[in-house]
Scaffold this motif. Sequence first.
Motif, PDB file in Angstrom:
ATOM      1  N   ILE A  36       0.860  -1.181   0.000  1.00 35.88           N
ATOM      2  CA  ILE A  36       0.000   0.000   0.000  1.00 35.88           C
ATOM      3  C   ILE A  36       0.894   1.227   0.000  1.00 35.88           C
ATOM      4  CG2 ILE A  36      -1.672   1.313   1.358  1.00 35.88           C
ATOM      5  CD1 ILE A  36      -2.699  -1.387   2.409  1.00 35.88           C
ATOM      6  N   GLU A  37       0.542   2.226  -0.779  1.00 34.16           N
ATOM      7  CA  GLU A  37       1.256   3.499  -0.759  1.00 34.16           C
ATOM      8  C   GLU A  37       0.758   4.288   0.439  1.00 34.16           C
ATOM      9  OE1 GLU A  37       3.656   4.703  -2.593  1.00 34.16           O
ATOM     10  OE2 GLU A  37       3.743   3.176  -4.154  1.00 34.16           O
ATOM     11  N   ILE A  42      -3.296   7.703   3.244  1.00 35.60           N
ATOM     12  CA  ILE A  42      -3.622   8.728   4.246  1.00 35.60           C
ATOM     13  C   ILE A  42      -4.435   9.847   3.599  1.00 35.60           C
ATOM     14  CG2 ILE A  42      -2.647  10.460   5.801  1.00 35.60           C
ATOM     15  CD1 ILE A  42      -0.216   8.427   6.115  1.00 35.60           C
ATOM     16  N   ALA A  43      -4.035  10.287   2.411  1.00 30.68           N
ATOM     17  CA  ALA A  43      -4.786  11.331   1.711  1.00 30.68           C
ATOM     18  C   ALA A  43      -6.198  10.841   1.372  1.00 30.68           C
ATOM     19  CB  ALA A  43      -4.048  11.767   0.453  1.00 30.68           C
ATOM     20  N   GLU A  44      -6.321   9.583   0.939  1.00 28.88           N
ATOM     21  CA  GLU A  44      -7.634   9.011   0.610  1.00 28.88           C
ATOM     22  C   GLU A  44      -8.542   9.014   1.840  1.00 28.88           C
ATOM     23  OE1 GLU A  44     -10.366   7.805  -1.903  1.00 28.88           O
ATOM     24  OE2 GLU A  44      -8.373   7.380  -2.691  1.00 28.88           O
ATOM     25  N   TRP A  45      -8.003   8.593   2.974  1.00 32.67           N
ATOM     26  CA  TRP A  45      -8.802   8.564   4.206  1.00 32.67           C
ATOM     27  C   TRP A  45      -9.223   9.972   4.603  1.00 32.67           C
ATOM     28  CZ3 TRP A  45      -4.935   5.286   7.554  1.00 32.67           C
ATOM     29  CH2 TRP A  45      -4.766   4.029   6.964  1.00 32.67           C
ATOM     30  N   ASP A  46      -8.275  10.901   4.560  1.00 27.68           N
ATOM     31  CA  ASP A  46      -8.556  12.280   4.943  1.00 27.68           C
ATOM     32  C   ASP A  46      -9.636  12.873   4.037  1.00 27.68           C
ATOM     33  OD1 ASP A  46      -8.103  14.583   6.541  1.00 27.68           O
ATOM     34  OD2 ASP A  46      -6.730  15.399   5.040  1.00 27.68           O
ATOM     35  N   MET A  47      -9.520  12.632   2.745  1.00 29.20           N
ATOM     36  CA  MET A  47     -10.497  13.136   1.786  1.00 29.20           C
ATOM     37  C   MET A  47     -11.874  12.535   2.058  1.00 29.20           C
ATOM     38  SD  MET A  47     -10.293  13.265  -2.388  1.00 29.20           S
ATOM     39  CE  MET A  47     -10.075  11.511  -2.572  1.00 29.20           C
ATOM     40  N   TYR A  48     -11.923  11.252   2.364  1.00 28.20           N
ATOM     41  CA  TYR A  48     -13.215  10.606   2.640  1.00 28.20           C
ATOM     42  C   TYR A  48     -13.907  11.275   3.829  1.00 28.20           C
ATOM     43  CZ  TYR A  48     -16.690   7.409   4.396  1.00 28.20           C
ATOM     44  OH  TYR A  48     -17.870   6.883   4.864  1.00 28.20           O
ATOM     45  N   TRP A  65      -5.395  16.780  -3.289  1.00 31.63           N
ATOM     46  CA  TRP A  65      -5.651  16.805  -1.843  1.00 31.63           C
ATOM     47  C   TRP A  65      -4.341  17.050  -1.087  1.00 31.63           C
ATOM     48  CZ3 TRP A  65     -10.386  17.169  -0.134  1.00 31.63           C
ATOM     49  CH2 TRP A  65     -10.616  17.074   1.243  1.00 31.63           C
ATOM     50  N   PRO A  66      -4.394  17.722   0.083  1.00 33.11           N
ATOM     51  CA  PRO A  66      -3.155  17.872   0.882  1.00 33.11           C
ATOM     52  C   PRO A  66      -2.641  16.500   1.331  1.00 33.11           C
ATOM     53  CG  PRO A  66      -4.901  19.317   1.707  1.00 33.11           C
ATOM     54  CD  PRO A  66      -5.530  18.413   0.674  1.00 33.11           C
ATOM     55  N   TRP A  67      -1.373  16.256   1.080  1.00 35.14           N
ATOM     56  CA  TRP A  67      -0.757  14.970   1.411  1.00 35.14           C
ATOM     57  C   TRP A  67      -0.099  15.060   2.780  1.00 35.14           C
ATOM     58  CZ3 TRP A  67      -0.285  10.661  -2.117  1.00 35.14           C
ATOM     59  CH2 TRP A  67      -1.133  10.795  -3.214  1.00 35.14           C
ATOM     60  N   PRO A  68       0.128  13.927   3.425  1.00 41.97           N
ATOM     61  CA  PRO A  68       0.722  13.957   4.772  1.00 41.97           C
ATOM     62  C   PRO A  68       2.140  14.520   4.760  1.00 41.97           C
ATOM     63  CG  PRO A  68       0.629  11.706   3.940  1.00 41.97           C
ATOM     64  CD  PRO A  68      -0.099  12.561   2.946  1.00 41.97           C
ATOM     65  N   GLU A  69       2.553  14.978   5.932  1.00 36.42           N
ATOM     66  CA  GLU A  69       3.884  15.571   6.071  1.00 36.42           C
ATOM     67  C   GLU A  69       4.920  14.503   6.404  1.00 36.42           C
ATOM     68  OE1 GLU A  69       4.069  18.927   8.668  1.00 36.42           O
ATOM     69  OE2 GLU A  69       2.126  19.660   7.987  1.00 36.42           O
ATOM     70  N   TRP A  70       6.112  14.680   5.828  1.00 33.62           N
ATOM     71  CA  TRP A  70       7.249  13.821   6.144  1.00 33.62           C
ATOM     72  C   TRP A  70       7.679  14.089   7.581  1.00 33.62           C
ATOM     73  CZ3 TRP A  70       9.000  10.405   2.582  1.00 33.62           C
ATOM     74  CH2 TRP A  70       8.696  10.640   1.246  1.00 33.62           C
ATOM     75  N   VAL A  71       8.063  13.052   8.288  1.00 32.26           N
ATOM     76  CA  VAL A  71       8.661  13.208   9.609  1.00 32.26           C
ATOM     77  C   VAL A  71      10.178  13.246   9.470  1.00 32.26           C
ATOM     78  CG1 VAL A  71       8.915  12.163  11.904  1.00 32.26           C
ATOM     79  CG2 VAL A  71       6.712  12.100  10.743  1.00 32.26           C
ATOM     80  N   PHE A  82       5.745   9.130   7.690  1.00 32.56           N
ATOM     81  CA  PHE A  82       4.771  10.216   7.604  1.00 32.56           C
ATOM     82  C   PHE A  82       4.020  10.357   8.915  1.00 32.56           C
ATOM     83  CE2 PHE A  82       4.785   8.759   3.101  1.00 32.56           C
ATOM     84  CZ  PHE A  82       5.102   9.958   2.489  1.00 32.56           C
ATOM     85  N   ALA A  83       3.592  11.581   9.208  1.00 34.84           N
ATOM     86  CA  ALA A  83       2.679  11.836  10.314  1.00 34.84           C
ATOM     87  C   ALA A  83       1.270  11.931   9.747  1.00 34.84           C
ATOM     88  CB  ALA A  83       3.043  13.139  11.012  1.00 34.84           C
ATOM     89  N   LEU A  84       0.322  11.242  10.354  1.00 31.26           N
ATOM     90  CA  LEU A  84      -1.063  11.414   9.949  1.00 31.26           C
ATOM     91  C   LEU A  84      -1.531  12.764  10.461  1.00 31.26           C
ATOM     92  CD1 LEU A  84      -0.688   8.253   9.741  1.00 31.26           C
ATOM     93  CD2 LEU A  84      -3.156   8.169  10.055  1.00 31.26           C
ATOM     94  N   PRO A  85      -2.334  13.487   9.681  1.00 30.30           N
ATOM     95  CA  PRO A  85      -2.804  14.806  10.115  1.00 30.30           C
ATOM     96  C   PRO A  85      -3.575  14.710  11.435  1.00 30.30           C
ATOM     97  CG  PRO A  85      -3.366  14.414   7.811  1.00 30.30           C
ATOM     98  CD  PRO A  85      -2.853  13.116   8.369  1.00 30.30           C
ATOM     99  N   PRO A  86      -3.307  15.615  12.372  1.00 26.85           N
ATOM    100  CA  PRO A  86      -4.009  15.562  13.671  1.00 26.85           C
ATOM    101  C   PRO A  86      -5.523  15.548  13.532  1.00 26.85           C
ATOM    102  CG  PRO A  86      -2.168  17.083  13.798  1.00 26.85           C
ATOM    103  CD  PRO A  86      -2.293  16.671  12.350  1.00 26.85           C
ATOM    104  N   ARG A  87      -6.084  16.311  12.594  1.00 23.82           N
ATOM    105  CA  ARG A  87      -7.547  16.319  12.446  1.00 23.82           C
ATOM    106  C   ARG A  87      -8.063  14.941  12.050  1.00 23.82           C
ATOM    107  NH1 ARG A  87      -5.693  18.445   7.884  1.00 23.82           N
ATOM    108  NH2 ARG A  87      -6.338  17.444   5.961  1.00 23.82           N
ATOM    109  N   LEU A  88      -7.289  14.219  11.256  1.00 23.65           N
ATOM    110  CA  LEU A  88      -7.695  12.883  10.847  1.00 23.65           C
ATOM    111  C   LEU A  88      -7.657  11.934  12.036  1.00 23.65           C
ATOM    112  CD1 LEU A  88      -8.477  10.879   8.595  1.00 23.65           C
ATOM    113  CD2 LEU A  88      -6.050  10.586   8.133  1.00 23.65           C
ATOM    114  N   ILE A  89      -6.657  12.066  12.867  1.00 30.30           N
ATOM    115  CA  ILE A  89      -6.526  11.192  14.040  1.00 30.30           C
ATOM    116  C   ILE A  89      -7.606  11.494  15.071  1.00 30.30           C
ATOM    117  CG2 ILE A  89      -5.066  10.531  15.993  1.00 30.30           C
ATOM    118  CD1 ILE A  89      -2.672  11.491  14.237  1.00 30.30           C
ATOM    119  N   ARG A  90      -7.632  12.735  15.505  1.00 30.17           N
ATOM    120  CA  ARG A  90      -8.427  13.091  16.670  1.00 30.17           C
ATOM    121  C   ARG A  90      -9.912  13.264  16.367  1.00 30.17           C
ATOM    122  NH1 ARG A  90      -3.506  13.689  17.564  1.00 30.17           N
ATOM    123  NH2 ARG A  90      -2.490  13.920  19.545  1.00 30.17           N
TER     124      ARG A  90
END
Length: 151
Positions: A36-37, A42-48, A65-71, A82-90
């Motif tokens: 899996i890429e 992560i972008a697909e989940w966030d967009m959904y 769509w905005p893509w996740p940030e590199w750590v 990558f870090a998952l976006p906080p809004r997606l997590i929380r």
Amino acid sequence: MAHDIVFFLAPDDESAAATRRQGPGPAFESVTCRFIEPDSAIAEWDMYFEEPAAELPPIEQLLAWPWPEWVTAPLNDGVEVFALPPRLIRAVLADATSVELEELADRWTARLRSADGDEMTDDDLLAVLQAVSRLAASAVTTGSGLYSWSF
């Protein structure tokens, strides 16, 4: 090219970055899936969750769509953290309903199948999303971050 990917909890970006060389290992609560890429997943989940719909949006919408940030800075060794976006997590994954996870799994499967055909992952994508959702709930409870490591 698809990757083996580990979604894992870490207390902060520095701890997540330290996994770069050898992966998260048993010290971190995690879920593993294959082929899996991570950034597009992560972008697909966030967009959904931002724009819920059962039907698959056009690939152009995903690519915009905005893509996740590199750590860690990308190198030529194939390792990505990558870090998952906080809004997606929380706000989303931690509180996702079983219906939302099922709909997202169906949509994600359709996206992977359209891109990879028969070469897509053999993992049960609903089970992956359910496990990532449990990690997200744990991240909210512990104040940790949710990351992906892939090779």
